[in-house]
Design a protein around this motif. Structure first.
Motif, PDB file in Angstrom:
ATOM      1  N   SER A   1     -11.797  -5.380  16.138  1.00  0.00           N
ATOM      2  CA  SER A   1     -13.098  -5.828  16.625  1.00  0.00           C
ATOM      3  C   SER A   1     -13.289  -5.337  18.057  1.00  0.00           C
ATOM      4  O   SER A   1     -12.388  -4.761  18.676  1.00  0.00           O
ATOM      5  CB  SER A   1     -13.224  -7.354  16.564  1.00  0.00           C
ATOM      6  OG  SER A   1     -14.586  -7.749  16.738  1.00  0.00           O
TER       7      SER A   1
ATOM      8  N   ARG B   1      -6.859  -5.573  11.109  1.00  0.00           N
ATOM      9  CA  ARG B   1      -8.081  -6.177  11.639  1.00  0.00           C
ATOM     10  C   ARG B   1      -8.486  -5.415  12.895  1.00  0.00           C
ATOM     11  O   ARG B   1      -7.646  -4.832  13.592  1.00  0.00           O
ATOM     12  CB  ARG B   1      -7.839  -7.648  12.012  1.00  0.00           C
ATOM     13  CG  ARG B   1      -7.631  -8.601  10.836  1.00  0.00           C
ATOM     14  CD  ARG B   1      -8.895  -8.825  10.020  1.00  0.00           C
ATOM     15  NE  ARG B   1     -10.039  -9.080  10.861  1.00  0.00           N
ATOM     16  CZ  ARG B   1     -10.345 -10.280  11.390  1.00  0.00           C
ATOM     17  NH1 ARG B   1      -9.569 -11.324  11.138  1.00  0.00           N
ATOM     18  NH2 ARG B   1     -11.419 -10.441  12.131  1.00  0.00           N
TER      19      ARG B   1
ATOM     20  N   ILE C   1      -3.544  -5.569  14.596  1.00  0.00           N
ATOM     21  CA  ILE C   1      -4.870  -5.970  15.052  1.00  0.00           C
ATOM     22  C   ILE C   1      -5.263  -5.037  16.191  1.00  0.00           C
ATOM     23  O   ILE C   1      -4.478  -4.811  17.120  1.00  0.00           O
ATOM     24  CB  ILE C   1      -4.879  -7.429  15.535  1.00  0.00           C
ATOM     25  CG1 ILE C   1      -4.480  -8.369  14.399  1.00  0.00           C
ATOM     26  CG2 ILE C   1      -6.248  -7.816  16.090  1.00  0.00           C
ATOM     27  CD1 ILE C   1      -4.272  -9.810  14.833  1.00  0.00           C
TER      28      ILE C   1
ATOM     29  N   TYR D   1      -9.454  -9.669  24.500  1.00  0.00           N
ATOM     30  CA  TYR D   1      -9.532  -9.819  23.045  1.00  0.00           C
ATOM     31  C   TYR D   1      -8.131  -9.720  22.436  1.00  0.00           C
ATOM     32  O   TYR D   1      -7.774 -10.490  21.534  1.00  0.00           O
ATOM     33  CB  TYR D   1     -10.394  -8.701  22.451  1.00  0.00           C
ATOM     34  CG  TYR D   1     -11.840  -9.037  22.195  1.00  0.00           C
ATOM     35  CD1 TYR D   1     -12.532  -9.945  22.972  1.00  0.00           C
ATOM     36  CD2 TYR D   1     -12.528  -8.411  21.161  1.00  0.00           C
ATOM     37  CE1 TYR D   1     -13.866 -10.223  22.727  1.00  0.00           C
ATOM     38  CE2 TYR D   1     -13.855  -8.674  20.895  1.00  0.00           C
ATOM     39  CZ  TYR D   1     -14.529  -9.582  21.685  1.00  0.00           C
ATOM     40  OH  TYR D   1     -15.854  -9.859  21.442  1.00  0.00           O
TER      41      TYR D   1
ATOM     42  N   ALA E   1      -6.077 -12.404  20.295  1.00  0.00           N
ATOM     43  CA  ALA E   1      -5.537 -12.062  18.982  1.00  0.00           C
ATOM     44  C   ALA E   1      -4.066 -12.439  18.872  1.00  0.00           C
ATOM     45  O   ALA E   1      -3.605 -12.910  17.821  1.00  0.00           O
ATOM     46  CB  ALA E   1      -5.721 -10.568  18.709  1.00  0.00           C
TER      47      ALA E   1
ATOM     48  N   LYS F   1     -12.497 -14.767  16.838  1.00  0.00           N
ATOM     49  CA  LYS F   1     -12.778 -13.657  15.931  1.00  0.00           C
ATOM     50  C   LYS F   1     -11.607 -13.383  14.999  1.00  0.00           C
ATOM     51  O   LYS F   1     -11.793 -13.140  13.799  1.00  0.00           O
ATOM     52  CB  LYS F   1     -13.115 -12.389  16.726  1.00  0.00           C
ATOM     53  CG  LYS F   1     -14.528 -12.329  17.270  1.00  0.00           C
ATOM     54  CD  LYS F   1     -14.834 -10.944  17.832  1.00  0.00           C
ATOM     55  CE  LYS F   1     -16.303 -10.820  18.199  1.00  0.00           C
ATOM     56  NZ  LYS F   1     -16.685  -9.445  18.588  1.00  0.00           N
ATOM     57  N   PHE F   2     -10.402 -13.392  15.546  1.00  0.00           N
ATOM     58  CA  PHE F   2      -9.249 -12.973  14.754  1.00  0.00           C
ATOM     59  C   PHE F   2      -8.559 -14.115  14.024  1.00  0.00           C
ATOM     60  O   PHE F   2      -7.762 -13.871  13.125  1.00  0.00           O
ATOM     61  CB  PHE F   2      -8.254 -12.225  15.642  1.00  0.00           C
ATOM     62  CG  PHE F   2      -8.762 -10.889  16.116  1.00  0.00           C
ATOM     63  CD1 PHE F   2      -9.044  -9.882  15.211  1.00  0.00           C
ATOM     64  CD2 PHE F   2      -8.971 -10.644  17.461  1.00  0.00           C
ATOM     65  CE1 PHE F   2      -9.519  -8.647  15.631  1.00  0.00           C
ATOM     66  CE2 PHE F   2      -9.446  -9.415  17.895  1.00  0.00           C
ATOM     67  CZ  PHE F   2      -9.725  -8.408  16.978  1.00  0.00           C
TER      68      PHE F   2
END
Length: 597
Positions: A411, A409, A386, A425, A429, A63-64
């Motif tokens: 998520s 960022r 992030i 996550y 990241a 994702k990142f």
């Protein structure tokens, strides 16, 4: 000397540019583990505490970074543990490849130890591509197709390699019947797809005809932020953000209404309630009740995946294409709306909302108002940070109170909404961007589920990161808070203590023992300095914030009648009925006093 199958596998991953494999060892992948040692740990084997965390770390990395995430596990229980993280990838459309061990081929079908039918087990989650490699000649095509398919379909794929095959000498496919060759890895730059001229013209006609335009952006619009801003300027639109698209646009833009949905803002709700035209860019936001009434708005949707178009709202014009390229072609066809009344209304609503949020965050809710935790972070967080938010009420405060700006960022597990994704996550990241600070917002339920164990992973690897800042903030309320609120508001039932109350744990003490900078916070006045110290630390840090579980995450559409029904449900025997009622009325009063509610 010819390589083994396992050695060839790692070499192929290196050719594809894979830097990290998030994994946990086991005898079903012993041959591959040996190959890592012979290859000087290239790609890097990143050891989690549990295979589910390996999969979630791979999702976070993908994702990142925008690159492929790779995870690996042994046969049987190890492979089973990967499933939840892979479903997270499937539902949020993230490219991940899972490499799975399997019992030796000679033992298959013999009810052997750790023998599980992995093809049946992974058939759904890896439906885009799933293969078991049974001879060495299969391997190039299998691994290459798995990677290409993951990228092309934005989905998880899986390759199963029996343990005995891993140790065999690799033999390439030959120019013979039934051998399938493959091609060397390539850059896989996706083609830029642009809709047909006539479709762009029709879409422009719809947007030009509208007087109250609303834009909804999702993660598919991330590469098209400048173009979305230009369209919003021409059409006078407000822009709402699906949760996975929270970081697409800065919240400092006065017409960005913030998140949409149950975790969303009042201005986003009003934007959709009152618009006459809707442009959806790169989003499959599922809650249609937060979109305009059917038939109220003429709608245009831009998406790369034709299967996602028109499934949430009746669409008049479908634009199949890349968001950036499509908007670039659409912009010259749009006429600037000179009447800015609609835009001015949106901007007033947004300004009033942020005033409301601040006042709500400053309300007394002993020991600490959870809204204030994120509000205090919002003014301090570096612009290149992030943020990984976990599922639960932490996601509410992330969605509503954190103002995205700069290159930030963020998520979370969007569609699956799995608990326990926040810390892994964040780890993913950090491997994607080791030079950027990471903040994980995590509830105490998720910390007890798996977050505490993954702090050990952070402690193991943080010295390898150029920027060691990895800040975990625990919303410590001893309650599975989101489910408690769902019981009250949706189930019409009081809190059930046996299922909802959590044992009390000092997360700060645990983190301190691991070498973290640890801060226990039980006063709102101490929050600001705690965030400052954590964000300046020369090592990972943890904030253990004792917060009030009775601050309700009231949805933006909640009416007095709905609040009254919730109150009546709590009065049936909820142990925290009166504190909840008081906090809820205080929050709603701020919204009504300072917004348009």
């Amino acid at each position: 000397m010819a390589p083994t199958v396992a050695e060839y596998l790692l070499g192929r991953l290196r050719e594809w540019g894979v830097e990290y494999v998030f994994a946990y060892p086991g005898d079903g992948i012993n041959g591959i583990v040996v190959a890592f040692g012979k290859a000087d740990n290239q790609p890097r084997f990143i050891q989690s505490r549990h295979e589910e965390m390996s999969a979630l770390q791979a999702v976070g990395y993908a994702k990142f970074s925008g690159q492929l995430g790779v995870c690996m596990a042994t046969s049987g229980p190890g492979a089973i543990h990967l499933l939840n993280g892979l479903y997270d990838a499937k539902l949020d459309h993230v490219p991940v490849v899972a490499i799975l061990g399997q019992t030796a081929r000679s033992a298959m079908g013999g009810s052997y130890q750790q023998e599980v039918d992995l093809q049946a087990l992974f058939k759904d989650v890896a439906s885009e591509y799933l293969v078991e490699v049974n001879v060495a000649e299969q391997l190039p095509n299998a691994i290459d197709r798995a990677i290409r398919t993951a990228y092309a379909r934005h989905a998880p794929t899986a390759v199963i390699i029996p343990s005995d095959l891993q140790e065999e000498t690799y033999r390439p496919p030959r120019h013979v019947f039934r051998d399938v060759p493959s091609s060397p890895p390539d850059s896989l730059n996706p083609p830029v797809i642009v809709p047909a001229e006539e479709d762009l013209a029709r879409a422009a006609d719809v947007l030009n005809a509208g007087s109250k335009v609303a834009i909804l952006v999702g993660q598919g619009a991330r590469g098209a932020a400048e173009e979305v801003v230009r369209v919003a300027d021409l059409t006078g639109a407000g822009v709402a953000k699906a949760l996975l698209g929270k970081d697409v646009l800065s919240d400092d833009l006065p017409y960005v209404t913030g998140a949409i949905g149950l975790l969303g803002t009042r201005p986003s709700y009003e934007l959709m309630r009152d618009c006459d035209t809707l442009l959806i860019v790169g989003s499959s936001f599922p809650y249609t009740q937060f979109l305009p009434e059917f038939g109220q708005a003429r709608a245009v949707q831009i998406d790369l995946d034709p299967s996602m178009i028109g499934m949430r709202y009746p669409i008049e014009v479908s634009l199949l294409g890349d968001a950036k390229a499509t908007l670039t072609e659409l912009i010259p066809r749009l006429r600037r709306k000179e009447d800015r009344t609609w835009r001015e209304t949106i901007e007033r609503n947004v300004a009033a909302w942020w005033t409301t949020v601040e006042r709500q965050a400053m309300l007394d809710a002993r020991p600490v108002n959870p809204m204030r935790i994120v509000w205090e972070l919002s003014s301090r967080i570096p612009e290149n940070a992030i943020v990984a938010a976990d599922s639960g009420s932490a996601a509410d405060w992330y969605a509503r109170d954190l103002r995205m700006r700069g290159q930030m960022r963020g998520s979370l597990s969007g569609t699956l909404a799995t608990m326990g994704a926040g810390v892994p996550y964040g780890i993913g990241a950090k491997f994607a961007h080791p030079d950027r600070p990471v903040v994980a917002l995590v509830g105490d339920g998720a910390m007890q589920m798996n977050g505490m164990a993954e702090l050990i992973t952070v402690a193991k690897y943080y010295r390898r990161w150029a920027d060691p800042r990895f800040v975990v903030c625990v919303f410590h309320n001893n309650d599975l808070n989101q489910v408690t609120w769902e019981l009250r508001a949706m189930g019409g039932a009081p809190k059930f203590e046996e299922s909802q109350s959590l044992p009390d744990v000092s997360y700060a003490d645990f983190a301190h023992d691991l070498g973290f900078a640890a801060f226990s916070v039980d006063s709102p006045d101490a929050l600001g300095s705690a965030w400052d110290n954590a964000l300046r630390a020369d090592r990972p840090a943890l904030l253990d914030v004792m917060c009030n579980p009775n601050v309700p995450p009231i949805p933006p559409h909640a009416s007095w009648d709905q609040i009254k029904s919730t109150i009546e449900a709590m009065l049936k025997g909820d142990p925290d009925a009166w504190p909840v009622i008081v906090q809820g009325l205080k929050l709603k009063a701020q919204e009504l006093a300072h917004g348009r509610g």
